[in-house]
Design a protein around this motif. Structure first.
Motif, PDB file in Angstrom:
ATOM      1  N   THR A 172       0.824  -1.217   0.000  1.00 16.07           N
ATOM      2  CA  THR A 172       0.000   0.000   0.000  1.00 16.07           C
ATOM      3  C   THR A 172       0.849   1.254   0.000  1.00 16.07           C
ATOM      4  OG1 THR A 172      -0.113  -0.007   2.428  1.00 16.07           O
ATOM      5  CG2 THR A 172      -1.853  -1.193   1.227  1.00 16.07           C
ATOM      6  N   ARG A 216      -6.756   7.103 -18.006  1.00 13.66           N
ATOM      7  CA  ARG A 216      -7.123   7.298 -16.617  1.00 13.66           C
ATOM      8  C   ARG A 216      -7.353   8.775 -16.311  1.00 13.66           C
ATOM      9  NH1 ARG A 216      -6.163   3.616 -12.450  1.00 13.66           N
ATOM     10  NH2 ARG A 216      -6.769   1.564 -13.182  1.00 13.66           N
ATOM     11  N   GLU A 243       6.283  -5.173 -10.287  1.00  8.78           N
ATOM     12  CA  GLU A 243       5.011  -4.840 -10.925  1.00  8.78           C
ATOM     13  C   GLU A 243       5.235  -4.321 -12.345  1.00  8.78           C
ATOM     14  OE1 GLU A 243       2.869  -1.616  -9.267  1.00  8.78           O
ATOM     15  OE2 GLU A 243       4.618  -0.357  -8.941  1.00  8.78           O
ATOM     16  N   VAL A 283      -2.368   1.808 -14.891  1.00 12.69           N
ATOM     17  CA  VAL A 283      -1.907   1.104 -13.689  1.00 12.69           C
ATOM     18  C   VAL A 283      -2.843   1.454 -12.538  1.00 12.69           C
ATOM     19  CG1 VAL A 283       0.491   1.109 -14.460  1.00 12.69           C
ATOM     20  CG2 VAL A 283      -0.335   2.969 -13.026  1.00 12.69           C
ATOM     21  N   ASN A 284      -2.816   0.632 -11.506  1.00 15.58           N
ATOM     22  CA  ASN A 284      -3.685   0.877 -10.359  1.00 15.58           C
ATOM     23  C   ASN A 284      -3.070   1.915  -9.424  1.00 15.58           C
ATOM     24  OD1 ASN A 284      -1.609  -0.925  -9.595  1.00 15.58           O
ATOM     25  ND2 ASN A 284      -2.783  -1.577  -7.822  1.00 15.58           N
ATOM     26  N   ALA A 285      -3.922   2.554  -8.622  1.00 16.28           N
ATOM     27  CA  ALA A 285      -3.512   3.538  -7.611  1.00 16.28           C
ATOM     28  C   ALA A 285      -2.636   4.637  -8.207  1.00 16.28           C
ATOM     29  CB  ALA A 285      -2.790   2.843  -6.457  1.00 16.28           C
TER      30      ALA A 285
END
Length: 442
Positions: free
Chosen positions: A293, A419, A356, A395-397
């Motif tokens: 996180t 995004r 990642e 990509v996430n976040a």
């Protein structure tokens, strides 16, 4: 009576006879003899049925007093949990848990059972680290039954076993560290942890391949699996969560090894991306990665040089070399960079490991920067996944990554166009790898 089975040390598959290749995981020469013990209890004493609504579900965690350690654990250690910490020899596993023992001894006694050092050696190490815990009790013991007697007499707030591969049970006819001994000893400590609500920390050895030694089922039996990583030539250590039943996996904590032990690094992004946001450096790109996180800015460097011998080399440190080869092929085919006769070297600064795909675009831009001798624009971060057709994927976040970059002084980001992003900094949205190179390079 006990019978002899054979068990795969990689995945735990059992067979009544020895086989050369494991039918479950495919590993060769991984079967060893393991004697099954028949006198173990099938259940803990006092076990009973409970309705889910009747069981107390408060998240009562015990802070270890070490901020980065608590972060990886998910806010502290859960009572009754079994925590396994692995790492290379001399990386700092015993040091970290000895410091943890000092912090936890304020809540009660802490039992430190060691099979690798004498009590005097542990005391000398504690003195060097400045640890004077009167409630820390040292037992230089490897017999699990004797350790359980110490636990019953002390009723400690926490138990530390250094290491699980050195412990043994007399009922198991096998040498310490074997599949049978590790399996039985881990099961005994699991019963102690669950039955007494006492957190138990196990230190585990790793093989030359970097995985925990012993049966694979050891990782399945425990609640938390942590790896302490780092280079002996660097002072920084990364504690990475691989499994956590009570928190996020792949969370990391960063420490600096000093004379007084492992010290928290409060701002690891400043450590891994250097201080180059205002400099134009060829072959250097900063990517906002996500470790669990935590957004973490990492500097990725690339070096491309001509190879007159016809067989180009592809080397990567801290990044998957197969993924790097794929990105080089995309640059060659879709962008037109003639990298087929060039050696390519990629490095993630600071010893961090990037796993990642969000770092794809940064790696590709770094390689193109070195090949073209064109630096990335100062104050720019690059993030995105690259597909085989040369497209840039989201990509996430993303907003959390860009917020971290803006906090550290970066003013511009090259990201995917698909995004919606908040205006933490100036964003350049791109659809293809070619567009990203035009936007990022001078």
């Amino acid at each position: 009576m006990s019978k002899t089975d054979f068990q795969c040390t990689a995945c735990g598959y059992q067979s009544p006879r020895w086989v050369g290749r494991c039918p479950a995981c495919g590993n060769w020469d991984s079967f060893v003899a393991a004697k099954a013990v028949s006198n173990r209890k099938s259940a803990r004493e006092g076990s009973a049925l409970h309705s889910l609504t009747e069981v107390a579900a408060e998240d009562a965690r015990l802070p270890t007093g070490i901020t980065e350690f608590d972060r990886v654990l998910g806010g502290g250690v859960v009572p009754g949990s079994l925590v396994l910490i692995g790492g290379d020899p001399g990386i700092g596993k015993s040091t970290l848990l000895l410091q943890t023992a000092e912090c936890l001894c304020g809540r009660g006694t802490v039992l430190y059972a060691t099979g690798e050092e004498s009590a005097r050696q542990v005391s000398l190490r504690a003195k060097r680290l400045g640890i004077r815990g009167a409630n820390i009790y040292i037992a230089s013991e490897t017999d699990v039954d004797v350790i359980k007697e110490h636990i019953a007499s002390l009723n400690p707030a926490a138990v530390i076993i250094d290491s699980i591969q050195t412990t043994s049970r007399s009922q198991v006819q096998a040498v310490p560290g074997s599949v049978a001994q590790v399996r039985e000893c881990a099961a005994e400590f699991q019963q102690v942890a669950k039955g007494t609500e006492t957190p138990v920390f196990l230190i585990g050895h790793v093989t030359k391949d970097g995985i925990l030694a012993g049966p694979r089922l050891l990782e399945h039996a425990v609640d938390v699996v942590l790896y302490l990583e780092g280079d002996r030539h660097h002072n920084y250590r990364i504690l990475r969560g691989v499994k956590n039943r009570f928190g996020a996996t792949d969370e990391i904590g960063v420490f600096e090894m000093r004379e007084e032990g492992l010290v928290d690094v409060p701002n690891p992004s400043a450590l891994f991306h250097g201080a180059r946001q205002e400099e134009a450096v060829v072959g250097s790109v900063v990517v906002p990665t996500l470790q669990g996180t935590r957004p973490l800015l990492v500097e990725v460097q690339a070096l491309v040089s001509a190879n007159p011998y016809g067989m180009p080399r592809r080397m990567a440190t801290g990044y998957d070399v197969n993924r790097a080869t794929l990105l080089i092929a995309v640059l060659d085919k879709k962008v037109g960079l003639k990298l087929g006769h060039c050696d390519t070297y990629i490095n993630a600064v600071g010893g961090v490991k990037i796993t990642e795909p969000a770092a794809d675009l940064a790696v590709a831009v770094a390689v193109a920067s070195s090949y073209r001798e064109a630096a990335v624009l100062p104050g720019t971060v690059v993030v995105g996944e690259v597909g085989l057709t040369g497209e840039v994927r989201p990509v996430n976040a993303l907003n959390a990554r860009l917020k971290e970059a803006a906090k550290l002084g970066f003013r511009r980001a090259v990201v995917c166009a698909a995004r919606e992003v908040q205006d933490y900094l100036e964003t350049v949205q791109v659809d293809t790898l070619g567009d990203a190179l035009e936007a990022a390079l001078e």
